[in-house]
Design a protein around this motif. Structure first.
Motif, PDB file in Angstrom:
ATOM      1  N   ARG A   1      16.002 -25.558  37.008  1.00 57.51           N
ATOM      2  CA  ARG A   1      16.180 -25.222  35.595  1.00 57.51           C
ATOM      3  C   ARG A   1      17.331 -24.225  35.451  1.00 57.51           C
ATOM      4  N   ILE A   2      18.077 -24.361  34.365  1.00 57.74           N
ATOM      5  CA  ILE A   2      19.150 -23.414  34.038  1.00 57.74           C
ATOM      6  C   ILE A   2      19.017 -23.051  32.568  1.00 57.74           C
ATOM      7  N   LEU A   3      19.154 -21.768  32.261  1.00 60.03           N
ATOM      8  CA  LEU A   3      19.078 -21.301  30.879  1.00 60.03           C
ATOM      9  C   LEU A   3      20.211 -20.323  30.590  1.00 60.03           C
ATOM     10  N   ILE A   4      20.750 -20.435  29.405  1.00 60.84           N
ATOM     11  CA  ILE A   4      21.762 -19.472  28.950  1.00 60.84           C
ATOM     12  C   ILE A   4      21.198 -18.744  27.737  1.00 60.84           C
ATOM     13  N   TYR A   5      21.043 -17.449  27.883  1.00 61.19           N
ATOM     14  CA  TYR A   5      20.578 -16.593  26.790  1.00 61.19           C
ATOM     15  C   TYR A   5      21.755 -15.804  26.221  1.00 61.19           C
ATOM     16  N   TYR A   6      21.790 -15.676  24.897  1.00 58.22           N
ATOM     17  CA  TYR A   6      22.768 -14.792  24.258  1.00 58.22           C
ATOM     18  C   TYR A   6      22.015 -13.805  23.376  1.00 58.22           C
ATOM     19  N   PHE A   7      22.496 -12.561  23.363  1.00 60.63           N
ATOM     20  CA  PHE A   7      21.886 -11.559  22.510  1.00 60.63           C
ATOM     21  C   PHE A   7      22.250 -11.849  21.055  1.00 60.63           C
TER      22      PHE A   7
ATOM     23  N   LYS B   1      29.601 -11.494  29.921  1.00 58.37           N
ATOM     24  CA  LYS B   1      30.311 -10.430  29.215  1.00 58.37           C
ATOM     25  C   LYS B   1      31.527 -10.994  28.500  1.00 58.37           C
ATOM     26  N   ASN B   2      31.850 -10.386  27.377  1.00 62.99           N
ATOM     27  CA  ASN B   2      33.063 -10.737  26.637  1.00 62.99           C
ATOM     28  C   ASN B   2      33.735  -9.445  26.201  1.00 62.99           C
ATOM     29  N   GLU B   3      34.973  -9.277  26.680  1.00 63.59           N
ATOM     30  CA  GLU B   3      35.723  -8.044  26.390  1.00 63.59           C
ATOM     31  C   GLU B   3      34.902  -6.810  26.785  1.00 63.59           C
ATOM     32  N   LYS B   4      34.344  -6.878  27.989  1.00 64.45           N
ATOM     33  CA  LYS B   4      33.575  -5.798  28.603  1.00 64.45           C
ATOM     34  C   LYS B   4      32.257  -5.489  27.883  1.00 64.45           C
ATOM     35  N   LYS B   5      31.876  -6.350  26.961  1.00 67.03           N
ATOM     36  CA  LYS B   5      30.618  -6.160  26.236  1.00 67.03           C
ATOM     37  C   LYS B   5      29.592  -7.170  26.722  1.00 67.03           C
ATOM     38  N   SER B   6      28.368  -6.700  26.976  1.00 64.46           N
ATOM     39  CA  SER B   6      27.290  -7.584  27.418  1.00 64.46           C
ATOM     40  C   SER B   6      26.853  -8.471  26.256  1.00 64.46           C
ATOM     41  N   ILE B   7      26.943  -9.795  26.443  1.00 62.62           N
ATOM     42  CA  ILE B   7      26.596 -10.711  25.356  1.00 62.62           C
ATOM     43  C   ILE B   7      25.404 -11.611  25.701  1.00 62.62           C
TER      44      ILE B   7
ATOM     45  N   ALA C   1      29.665 -18.768  35.426  1.00 62.33           N
ATOM     46  CA  ALA C   1      29.190 -17.966  34.297  1.00 62.33           C
ATOM     47  C   ALA C   1      30.365 -17.442  33.474  1.00 62.33           C
ATOM     48  N   ALA C   2      31.431 -17.046  34.161  1.00 63.77           N
ATOM     49  CA  ALA C   2      32.627 -16.555  33.469  1.00 63.77           C
ATOM     50  C   ALA C   2      33.253 -17.669  32.626  1.00 63.77           C
ATOM     51  N   ALA C   3      33.201 -18.897  33.144  1.00 61.74           N
ATOM     52  CA  ALA C   3      33.740 -20.034  32.402  1.00 61.74           C
ATOM     53  C   ALA C   3      32.936 -20.276  31.123  1.00 61.74           C
TER      54      ALA C   3
ATOM     55  N   ARG D   1      32.652 -20.179  25.279  1.00 63.62           N
ATOM     56  CA  ARG D   1      31.880 -19.834  24.081  1.00 63.62           C
ATOM     57  C   ARG D   1      32.686 -18.917  23.162  1.00 63.62           C
ATOM     58  N   ALA D   2      33.410 -17.954  23.739  1.00 61.77           N
ATOM     59  CA  ALA D   2      34.232 -17.048  22.933  1.00 61.77           C
ATOM     60  C   ALA D   2      35.286 -17.841  22.160  1.00 61.77           C
ATOM     61  N   LYS D   3      35.851 -18.845  22.815  1.00 61.88           N
ATOM     62  CA  LYS D   3      36.853 -19.693  22.162  1.00 61.88           C
ATOM     63  C   LYS D   3      36.232 -20.474  21.014  1.00 61.88           C
ATOM     64  N   ILE D   4      35.029 -21.004  21.234  1.00 58.96           N
ATOM     65  CA  ILE D   4      34.341 -21.778  20.200  1.00 58.96           C
ATOM     66  C   ILE D   4      33.978 -20.890  19.009  1.00 58.96           C
ATOM     67  N   VAL D   5      33.519 -19.672  19.285  1.00 60.90           N
ATOM     68  CA  VAL D   5      33.171 -18.741  18.208  1.00 60.90           C
ATOM     69  C   VAL D   5      34.396 -18.434  17.353  1.00 60.90           C
ATOM     70  N   LYS D   6      35.547 -18.241  18.008  1.00 59.49           N
ATOM     71  CA  LYS D   6      36.794 -17.978  17.271  1.00 59.49           C
ATOM     72  C   LYS D   6      37.182 -19.185  16.423  1.00 59.49           C
TER      73      LYS D   6
END
Length: 211
Positions: free
Chosen positions: A29-35, A114-120, A146-148, A153-158
C-alpha cells in the motif's frame, strides 16, 4: 512521465505512478497525505493498494493530525521514519503502535514532503504482509520519488491557481459593456471581451488568435 503531467490528467497519472512504484518495490500500500489549510488536519490525496489488500481510506476526508503525534512530530522535523517492524516502535509512539496494530501494518517507510522548505505532507510506503528491512538504496530512491511528487503537485497547484485567476478575469471582462481587447502582435488578438466581439457582429472565438 509523471513530472510532465497537467492538471487534466494529474489524478489518473498519480494513480498509475503509485501502482508502478508499488509493484517495483513489492509493497502492499502507498498513501500520500497533505496537510490542510488548517495544519491540525490532513487528508489523503493519493493512494494505491495491492489486489486483496484493503484500502486505507475509502474516501478523502480531513483527519486530525493529533491521532499520530509521534509520527507527525518526526515529519515536521523533516525526518524520514523507518519502521522495519511495527513491534520495534519506541514507547513514545503508543498511539501509532495501537493504530498500526489494528490496521495489520508490519513495516512502513514514511518520507516528509516539502515545498520551499515548508512541510506540506508525507508519503507512506507500507507492507501488511511481511516485515521489511529498508535498505539505504531503497530509501534514497523512494526519497527521490517523493521529491518528484512534491514538484509535480506544486506545479499543478500553480496551474489551477492561474486558471482560477484567468477565469475570474474573464467573467469581469465579459460583464463589462466597454470594449476590452489585447493584441498578441500587430495583426492578431490575444483576447477580447464580448462587447468588442459584438461590435464587429462576431463571437469571441472568431477574433482571438486570428489575424
Amino acid at each position: 512521465k509523471f513530472l510532465t503531467v497537467s492538471s487534466i490528467n494529474y489524478e489518473l497519472e498519480l494513480k498509475n505512478t503509485l501502482e508502478e512504484i508499488g509493484k517495483v518495490f513489492n509493497l502492499d500500500r502507498i498513501l500520500i497525505y497533505y496537510f490542510c489549510k488548517d495544519p491540525t488536519f490532513m487528508k489523503v490525496e493519493g493512494q494505491w493498494n495491492r489486489k486483496n489488500i484493503r484500502s486505507k481510506r475509502e474516501k478523502q476526508e480531513e483527519e486530525p493530525v493529533y491521532a499520530l503525534p509521534w509520527l507527525i512530530r518526526k515529519i515536521k522535523n523533516d525526518e524520514i521514519v523507518i519502521i522495519n517492524d511495527v513491534e520495534d516502535l519506541p514507547a513514545e509512539a503508543i498511539f501509532e503502535a495501537e493504530i498500526f496494530s489494528k490496521e495489520g501494518l508490519k513495516s512502513s517507510l514514511v518520507i516528509p514532503l516539502k515545498n520551499e522548505k515548508k512541510s506540506i505532507g508525507f508519503i507512506c510506503y507500507e507492507s501488511l504482509s511481511r516485515s521489511i528491512i529498508w535498505e539505504k538504496s531503497q530509501i534514497k530512491m523512494l526519497e527521490n520519488i517523493a521529491a518528484a511528487f512534491t514538484y509535480t503537485r506544486a506545479k499543478i497547484v500553480k496551474e489551477k491557481t492561474y486558471e482560477s485567476i484567468i477565469n475570474g478575469q474573464s467573467i469581469l471582462l465579459n460583464n463589462s459593456e466597454s470594449q476590452i481587447w489585447a493584441l498578441s502582435n500587430v495583426t492578431s488578438y490575444a483576447t477580447v471581451n464580448e462587447a468588442h466581439a459584438r461590435f464587429f457582429g462576431l463571437k469571441i472565438g472568431d477574433l482571438e488568435y486570428h489575424d
